[in-house]
Design a protein around this motif. Structure first.
Motif, mmCIF file in Angstrom:
data_model
loop_
_atom_site.group_PDB
_atom_site.id
_atom_site.type_symbol
_atom_site.label_atom_id
_atom_site.label_comp_id
_atom_site.label_asym_id
_atom_site.label_seq_id
_atom_site.Cartn_x
_atom_site.Cartn_y
_atom_site.Cartn_z
ATOM 1 N N SER A 203 11.989 -53.509 32.503
ATOM 2 C CA SER A 203 11.148 -53.787 33.677
ATOM 3 C C SER A 203 9.928 -52.878 33.671
ATOM 4 O O SER A 203 9.931 -51.791 33.090
ATOM 5 C CB SER A 203 11.935 -53.592 34.968
ATOM 6 N N THR A 204 8.874 -53.339 34.322
ATOM 7 C CA THR A 204 7.613 -52.610 34.340
ATOM 8 C C THR A 204 7.475 -51.806 35.628
ATOM 9 O O THR A 204 7.655 -52.348 36.721
ATOM 10 C CB THR A 204 6.423 -53.588 34.230
ATOM 11 N N VAL A 205 7.184 -50.530 35.493
ATOM 12 C CA VAL A 205 6.958 -49.687 36.658
ATOM 13 C C VAL A 205 5.651 -50.092 37.325
ATOM 14 O O VAL A 205 4.635 -50.294 36.663
ATOM 15 C CB VAL A 205 6.914 -48.202 36.257
ATOM 16 N N SER A 206 5.688 -50.218 38.644
ATOM 17 C CA SER A 206 4.496 -50.624 39.392
ATOM 18 C C SER A 206 4.566 -50.058 40.800
ATOM 19 O O SER A 206 5.535 -49.370 41.162
ATOM 20 C CB SER A 206 4.403 -52.153 39.447
ATOM 21 N N LEU A 207 3.551 -50.385 41.599
ATOM 22 C CA LEU A 207 3.504 -49.921 42.979
ATOM 23 C C LEU A 207 4.763 -50.323 43.732
ATOM 24 O O LEU A 207 5.324 -49.532 44.502
ATOM 25 C CB LEU A 207 2.275 -50.509 43.674
ATOM 26 N N HIS A 208 5.219 -51.543 43.527
ATOM 27 C CA HIS A 208 6.388 -52.044 44.246
ATOM 28 C C HIS A 208 7.665 -51.995 43.413
ATOM 29 O O HIS A 208 8.689 -52.522 43.828
ATOM 30 C CB HIS A 208 6.120 -53.473 44.726
ATOM 31 N N ASN A 209 7.599 -51.351 42.276
ATOM 32 C CA ASN A 209 8.791 -51.101 41.459
ATOM 33 C C ASN A 209 8.678 -49.701 40.877
ATOM 34 O O ASN A 209 8.547 -49.516 39.663
ATOM 35 C CB ASN A 209 8.905 -52.143 40.337
ATOM 36 N N PRO A 210 8.740 -48.681 41.759
ATOM 37 C CA PRO A 210 8.523 -47.305 41.296
ATOM 38 C C PRO A 210 9.666 -46.822 40.412
ATOM 39 O O PRO A 210 10.762 -47.380 40.444
ATOM 40 C CB PRO A 210 8.456 -46.502 42.602
ATOM 41 N N PRO A 211 9.418 -45.807 39.613
ATOM 42 C CA PRO A 211 10.476 -45.306 38.718
ATOM 43 C C PRO A 211 11.641 -44.715 39.488
ATOM 44 O O PRO A 211 11.491 -44.265 40.629
ATOM 45 C CB PRO A 211 9.753 -44.228 37.900
ATOM 46 N N GLY A 212 12.815 -44.746 38.876
ATOM 47 C CA GLY A 212 13.994 -44.115 39.450
ATOM 48 C C GLY A 212 14.286 -42.810 38.740
ATOM 49 O O GLY A 212 13.924 -42.624 37.575
ATOM 50 N N LEU A 213 14.949 -41.886 39.441
ATOM 51 C CA LEU A 213 15.278 -40.587 38.851
ATOM 52 C C LEU A 213 16.677 -40.567 38.237
ATOM 53 O O LEU A 213 17.046 -39.583 37.585
ATOM 54 C CB LEU A 213 15.161 -39.484 39.910
#
Length: 331
Positions: A203-213
């Motif tokens: 999946s692509t990191v984006s404004l509405h799919n921020p990275p997880g820790l």
């Protein structure tokens, strides 16, 4: 509100008796409108606060998993009646004015998608949530003084927690009030931040799919004596009012990150999407239960530190809803 309820108008030098029918009509209308608004807001604010089709509220499930006799660690054993009592305070942040207070739900800590300055309050909002949790736990510890006398015996009415409009809370209700606020915010932290989150492969990191820790279990940053700044990359979503797309334009929203509702395995849609991928809901639930246990153990230790072993143990026993004989034995 108290002045309105008392409603003593003065005209021509004489008290004027209110129209009771009209007064109660408008009170009912006002309360109904407020509850509709608050409950609508709560759907975007926290782990589901009310019973859902598949069982109890998520806050109750989490608390039961951590504190119920036989369900949580051996050190925790809250009676069913005590958990029922605490549940009232656990729900209150979603149906009162603090529904819209970000610190009470760990909201508003979003970061810019390009790594630049925060669009919202960023780390400051998360630190405000941690402060909120700690302040309420300190107030709970202070209120516990009224639960027992100098010898550690329950005071008169210490087991009573009947909520009464416009009357002071009993010591037990006061402790529950602040403990419920602290637990609610601490549990919401794991739903509303990206601490436990994993993204689907590819999946692509984006404004509405921020990275997880991809954190596991309770975060060290929320531990009682931790004074560190929030870990790099830790964030929560923007929430101001509805619709989020209007009030949080250009920001990562609460709806993008929350894992408030357990997923229906028969559904083909993910609602909310963040909780339905990579086991994120279950990971948030487990971490929140671990945090709940940690808070309770810290509160027990704090009561003993503040009031000594006899009174402190007795206070804990009352909060757990255990019989006085067990409090005496534990002391």
């Amino acid at each position: 509100m108290s002045n309105w309820v008392r409603f003593n108008l003065v005209g021509n030098g004489r008290p004027v008796q209110p129209d009771r029918g009209r007064r109660w009509f408008w009170l009912a209308v006002s309360l109904a409108a407020y509850l509709v608004l608050a409950m609508a807001a709560s759907s975007a604010q926290a782990f589901a606060p009310f019973p859902v089709a598949r069982g109890p509220s998520e806050h109750r499930r989490i608390t039961d998993a951590a504190l119920a006799c036989g369900g949580g660690p051996a050190s925790a054993c809250w009676s069913r009646s005590a958990l029922d009592r605490l549940e009232v305070s656990l729900k209150r942040p979603d149906i009162t004015a603090i529904t819209f207070r970000n610190a009470a739900h760990c909201d508003g800590g979003d970061l810019a998608p390009d790594g630049g300055p925060p669009r919202g309050l960023g780390p400051a909002a998360l630190s405000a949530c941690r402060d909120w949790i700690r302040e309420n736990l300190a107030l709970a510890r202070a209120a516990a003084d009224g639960l027992v006398d100098a010898q550690g015996k329950p005071t008169r009415g210490s087991g009573d927690c009947a909520w009464r409009v416009l009357k002071p809370r009993t010591p037990l209700c006061e402790v529950d009030f602040h403990l419920g606020r602290a637990l609610h915010a601490a549990q919401d932290f794991y739903s509303h931040t990206n601490w436990v989150d994993r993204l689907p492969p590819g999946s692509t990191v984006s404004l509405h799919n921020p990275p997880g820790l991809e954190g596991a279990g309770p975060i060290p940053w929320l531990a009682a004596n931790n004074t560190d700044a929030p870990p790099p990359g830790l964030m929560s979503g923007c929430f101001v009012f509805f619709p989020e797309s209007a009030y949080c334009r250009g920001r990562t929203r609460h709806a993008d990150l929350n894992k408030d509702h357990r997923q229906d395995p028969t559904s083909t849609e993910l609602d909310p999407p963040r909780g339905g991928v990579e086991g994120n809901f279950a990971r948030a639930f487990e971490a929140a239960a671990g945090e709940t246990d940690r808070i309770w153990r810290d509160l027990q230790s704090g009561l003993i530190a503040d009031y000594g072993p006899v009174r402190g143990q007795a206070m804990a026993c009352i909060l757990q809803g255990l019989p006085p004989s067990m409090c005496d034995r534990k002391a």
